[in-house]
Design a protein around this motif. Structure first.
Motif, mmCIF file in Angstrom:
data_model
loop_
_atom_site.group_PDB
_atom_site.id
_atom_site.type_symbol
_atom_site.label_atom_id
_atom_site.label_comp_id
_atom_site.label_asym_id
_atom_site.label_seq_id
_atom_site.Cartn_x
_atom_site.Cartn_y
_atom_site.Cartn_z
ATOM 1 N N GLU A 87 36.726 -11.683 4.869
ATOM 2 C CA GLU A 87 36.956 -10.244 4.824
ATOM 3 C C GLU A 87 36.610 -9.537 6.125
ATOM 4 O O GLU A 87 37.273 -8.581 6.512
ATOM 5 N N ASN A 106 40.731 -2.664 1.169
ATOM 6 C CA ASN A 106 40.764 -3.506 2.369
ATOM 7 C C ASN A 106 42.216 -3.889 2.638
ATOM 8 O O ASN A 106 42.646 -5.009 2.349
ATOM 9 N N LYS A 121 42.769 -6.884 5.054
ATOM 10 C CA LYS A 121 42.644 -8.215 4.450
ATOM 11 C C LYS A 121 43.936 -8.597 3.731
ATOM 12 O O LYS A 121 44.399 -9.738 3.821
ATOM 13 N N SER A 142 47.162 -0.982 -0.366
ATOM 14 C CA SER A 142 45.844 -0.644 -0.924
ATOM 15 C C SER A 142 45.858 -0.762 -2.446
ATOM 16 O O SER A 142 44.947 -1.354 -3.037
#
Length: 404
Positions: free
Chosen positions: A27, A383, A386, A182
């Motif tokens: 991450e 994130n 990621k 997201s």
């Protein structure tokens, strides 16, 4: 960790370039940063290493191409450049063409360029980053990850506007939704963290930041969302008005003798929290002003919360069950006040917050903030980088497998 095990994530704006270098299946980035004020004499680039140390350099040239070349030089100096396996590019608008992330080739670039008509502020900037990266590192797989892709599962009843259907058929006028990367990340995280049934769950995701949207997720699939053909529709945002009666917009144009383009600019850049408060587009500033008795700041927050609660209630109608409400994004993750006021308006749905837990969650803290007997309410940090990195790495791996 294999030699080629890093993904470079690029989010290119018209005058900025945000980047992260993320190891596969991890991450935290090894390097991240921002090139800003591109196109201006004071253009600069800031690097942040994994320990949080920042270095800012002036750019001799203010172009995206030069900013990327400086980034690649930094990666070379850190011995990270040979370890890149792919570059993932955030692309705002994929229309109805792209339902998932794709390997970038000439036809994909051409279609992203054509779709710039639907996102004139974003897609051209995204293409600038793509073209510069391909020029500088042509051997690496480049992957486009679309903000709109997750919402391409919306049913026709959710994405069709009630105007003559010919406009959808001829000009692609329909709801597309945004923040999809997201919403997709949070939907998957919620199932894991809250121990939900992957095949039978209903989630509302509230992504709240300078741009904000709500998404109804049924069994991992987006079935409704608040943003529309553009990111202007829906919630009250930093400078965007969200939902607005078209008749009101037409009236403003007539009585102020402005063009529709001028009214559109006002609705995008001068409205929302900024327009109501007359003070700031930043929710933190308005919360402070509200606590000191500023009536317009208080009104701005009240209007934002009212619109948010109304959209959450409406989006629940697209679900078969209500398991969880997730707050994410800069405001969603950090504003206990906005979460509390929103939950109060959702009491009719049985939503009840644990005030102590709610007040404790900010600055990266996450967890459940609802009381027993309430639908789950949680704060989960998003994130998007990621998610982009995972998509780019997966496509690069499949490409390598096909070539081996």
């Amino acid at each position: 960790m294999s030699l080629a095990s890093l993904v470079l994530v690029i989010n290119c704006g018209s005058s900025s370039l945000k980047f992260s270098v993320i190891p596969r299946d991890e991450e935290m980035p090894l390097l991240s940063g921002l090139a800003e004020k591109l196109g201006l004499a004071e253009a600069c680039i800031t690097f942040k290493d994994s320990a949080g140390h920042k270095t800012t350099l002036a750019l001799a040239e203010s172009s995206h191409h030069h900013a990327l070349s400086q980034l690649f030089a930094k990666l070379e100096a850190m011995a990270l450049l040979p370890r890149l396996c792919a570059i993932g590019h955030r692309v705002a608008h994929g229309g109805s063409d792209f339902q998932q992330s794709v390997l970038i080739d000439a036809p994909v670039i051409a279609r992203i360029r054509e779709l710039s008509a639907l996102a004139p502020l974003h897609n051209p900037a995204n293409l600038t980053g793509i073209n510069a990266a391909i020029t500088l590192l042509p051997h690496l797989p480049q992957v486009a990850v679309f903000d709109t892709a997750f919402h391409q599962t919306l049913p026709p009843a959710a994405y069709t506007y009630a105007i003559p259907l010919e406009y959808q058929q001829r000009h692609q006028v329909r709801r597309y939704g945004f923040h999809g990367t997201s919403h997709r990340f949070i939907a998957a995280e919620a199932v894991k963290r809250l121990d939900l049934d992957p095949c039978n769950h209903g989630i509302i995701v509230a992504h709240l930041g300078n741009g904000s949207s709500v998404c109804a997720v049924k069994n991992g699939v987006s079935v409704d969302t608040s943003m529309g053909m553009t990111p202007l529709e829906g919630l009250v945002m930093g400078t965007r008005c969200g939902d607005l009666d078209f008749g009101a917009a037409a009236y403003i144009a007539r009585c102020s003798e402005q063009s529709i383009e001028a009214v559109y600019k006002m609705a995008n850049n001068e409205s929302g929290l900024l327009g109501i408060s007359g003070l700031s587009s930043d929710c933190r500033t308005l919360q402070e002003a509200r606590s000191q008795g500023d009536a317009r700041a208080a009104l701005a927050i009240d209007v934002m919360v009212h619109r948010l609660a109304r959209h959450i209630g409406a989006h629940l109608a697209s679900l078969h069950r209500f398991d969880a409400l997730i707050f994410t994004g800069g405001i969603g993750e950090n504003s206990a006040l906005v979460r509390e006021l929103t939950a109060q308006k959702l009491a009719i749905f049985g939503v009840k917050l644990d005030c102590k837990k709610n007040d404790y969650l900010y600055s990266g803290r996450d967890g459940v903030i609802s009381l027993p007997g309430s639908p789950l309410v949680a704060v989960i940090p998003t994130n998007e980088e990621k998610m982009i990195a995972e998509d780019a790495a997966a496509i690069a791996s499949s490409l390598a497998g096909a070539l081996s």
